[in-house]
Design a protein around this motif. Sequence first.
Motif, PDB file in Angstrom:
ATOM      1  N   TYR A 126      15.586 -63.679 -14.144  1.00  0.00           N
ATOM      2  CA  TYR A 126      15.899 -64.300 -12.847  1.00  0.00           C
ATOM      3  C   TYR A 126      15.086 -63.631 -11.743  1.00  0.00           C
ATOM      4  O   TYR A 126      14.507 -64.294 -10.884  1.00  0.00           O
ATOM      5  N   ASP A 170      24.166 -69.558 -16.742  1.00  0.00           N
ATOM      6  CA  ASP A 170      23.427 -69.198 -17.955  1.00  0.00           C
ATOM      7  C   ASP A 170      24.437 -68.847 -19.040  1.00  0.00           C
ATOM      8  O   ASP A 170      25.103 -67.825 -18.976  1.00  0.00           O
ATOM      9  N   ARG A 175      12.102 -71.277 -30.412  1.00  0.00           N
ATOM     10  CA  ARG A 175      12.045 -71.507 -28.968  1.00  0.00           C
ATOM     11  C   ARG A 175      12.613 -72.858 -28.550  1.00  0.00           C
ATOM     12  O   ARG A 175      11.872 -73.784 -28.185  1.00  0.00           O
ATOM     13  N   SER A 233      15.637 -71.146 -23.320  1.00  0.00           N
ATOM     14  CA  SER A 233      16.296 -71.374 -22.029  1.00  0.00           C
ATOM     15  C   SER A 233      15.575 -70.616 -20.928  1.00  0.00           C
ATOM     16  O   SER A 233      15.691 -70.920 -19.742  1.00  0.00           O
ATOM     17  N   GLU A 234      14.767 -69.652 -21.322  1.00  0.00           N
ATOM     18  CA  GLU A 234      13.915 -68.927 -20.394  1.00  0.00           C
ATOM     19  C   GLU A 234      12.984 -69.904 -19.649  1.00  0.00           C
ATOM     20  O   GLU A 234      12.798 -69.805 -18.436  1.00  0.00           O
ATOM     21  N   THR A 268      21.192 -72.281 -25.410  1.00  0.00           N
ATOM     22  CA  THR A 268      20.023 -71.980 -26.246  1.00  0.00           C
ATOM     23  C   THR A 268      20.335 -72.033 -27.733  1.00  0.00           C
ATOM     24  O   THR A 268      21.497 -71.830 -28.147  1.00  0.00           O
ATOM     25  N   TYR A 309      25.024 -67.033 -24.436  1.00  0.00           N
ATOM     26  CA  TYR A 309      25.908 -66.466 -25.470  1.00  0.00           C
ATOM     27  C   TYR A 309      27.224 -67.217 -25.575  1.00  0.00           C
ATOM     28  O   TYR A 309      28.214 -66.695 -26.064  1.00  0.00           O
ATOM     29  N   ASN A 321      24.171 -60.750 -19.863  1.00  0.00           N
ATOM     30  CA  ASN A 321      23.219 -59.849 -20.512  1.00  0.00           C
ATOM     31  C   ASN A 321      22.745 -58.881 -19.425  1.00  0.00           C
ATOM     32  O   ASN A 321      22.349 -59.350 -18.361  1.00  0.00           O
ATOM     33  N   ILE A 377      14.911 -71.739 -17.031  1.00  0.00           N
ATOM     34  CA  ILE A 377      15.076 -70.917 -15.817  1.00  0.00           C
ATOM     35  C   ILE A 377      13.842 -71.101 -14.932  1.00  0.00           C
ATOM     36  O   ILE A 377      13.944 -71.346 -13.724  1.00  0.00           O
ATOM     37  N   PHE A 395      20.224 -60.488 -16.587  1.00  0.00           N
ATOM     38  CA  PHE A 395      19.004 -60.857 -17.305  1.00  0.00           C
ATOM     39  C   PHE A 395      17.794 -60.756 -16.359  1.00  0.00           C
ATOM     40  O   PHE A 395      17.771 -61.417 -15.319  1.00  0.00           O
TER      41      PHE A 395
END
Length: 370
Positions: free
Chosen positions: A129, A201, A240, A101-102, A229, A204, A174, A105, A126
């Motif tokens: 960002y 996001d 990934r 998911s990175e 994710t 979790y 996070n 972003i 996180f």
Amino acid sequence: LVLDRKPKAAATPMRAALDGVVAYKAGMTLAEAGRRTGLSDFAKLASNENLLGASPRVAAAVMAAVAEPQIYPDPYCETLRAAIGQRLGVSSERIVVSPGSEALIDYVFRAVLAPGDEILLSSPTFPAYDIFARCVEATIVDVPRLANFDLDVPAVAAAAAKGPKLLILCTPNNPTGNALSKEAVETVLAATPKTTLVFVDEAYREYFEAYDMLAVLEAWGGPWIAARTFSKAYGLAGMRVGYGIASSEDLIAYLDRLRPPFNVTAVSQAAALAAWDDREHLASTVALTLSERVRVEAALDEMGVEYTRSEANFVFLRTPAGPEATAMRLLHEGLIVRPTPVKGGWVRITVGRPADNDRLIAGLPAALVP
Ligand code: PMP
């Protein structure tokens, strides 16, 4: 270490904006932990992976995918998107898959933010960002969290009302673990003009399903993307795979213009599909992780340790010894945890397998001594 190099753009062909960016520092790798201590048996509790492991169906799916001729993977991840869309009741045209998911972003920031555009976020959160926003030269508007790390809902609503291009809501957050209540999300959304893209996001989310986030976003009616994710509860961080659900097919069409065409490997697509289909495995590992978090929290209570209210697969605690010293001492006990720069001295620790958590509970008291 490559990250420690500090070249200047003036001496290279690189964009000067990147001089203001500090590369993402991931949790310590097993290799580095081994070099630092001479030990070989570590529990990595630094990056919120699921150490209970992915569905046992994943291994067979991966072997089958590897045995195929290695032509390019499906650039549209059609099978996976269809499976996700079907369960969520969303058209697969409103779903995009990314290598974690990175990466999503990154796509969204590049698609939305031109230099000088505002992005609203709430630290501590996180770090990606901040990093990706700097890379596109956006203006970061930070409305810090309250002392207990809950979102400052009235302040965020007031800032959102000014119409930033992008609004980030990370829930559970996070590194602090706090989740947003349905009412908090609704209050912020009600203040947000429908010219702002809301990016939620939910890395979790499988650990906190108190309400239907997509329904809340739909009810608001503006443009939004929810990021999820396979790295956390599904136990596939090494593969990934992340995915985004958007308010409209048009938003996905824009992301398709700037995402790399074959962004998710065939092996990873197969792994994610197998994990997605094994709902029993997901439910049982989530339940075990949550009960283990309660056990770790009970031990923290007994030690008199201050920690936040986590709705995720990690705990965020304050250490009188300072985060670096605590992390170092635990490293020598075979536990890799994540020191954070959050003011007050906080460490983030993933809830591991029961035996890992036993080791943590045994090792923490000495690691916390000032
Ligand atoms: N969002 C949040 C809040 C996270 O904590 C993480 C992982 N640390 C990510 C996104 C990215 O995870 P991935 O790229 O593995 O999906």
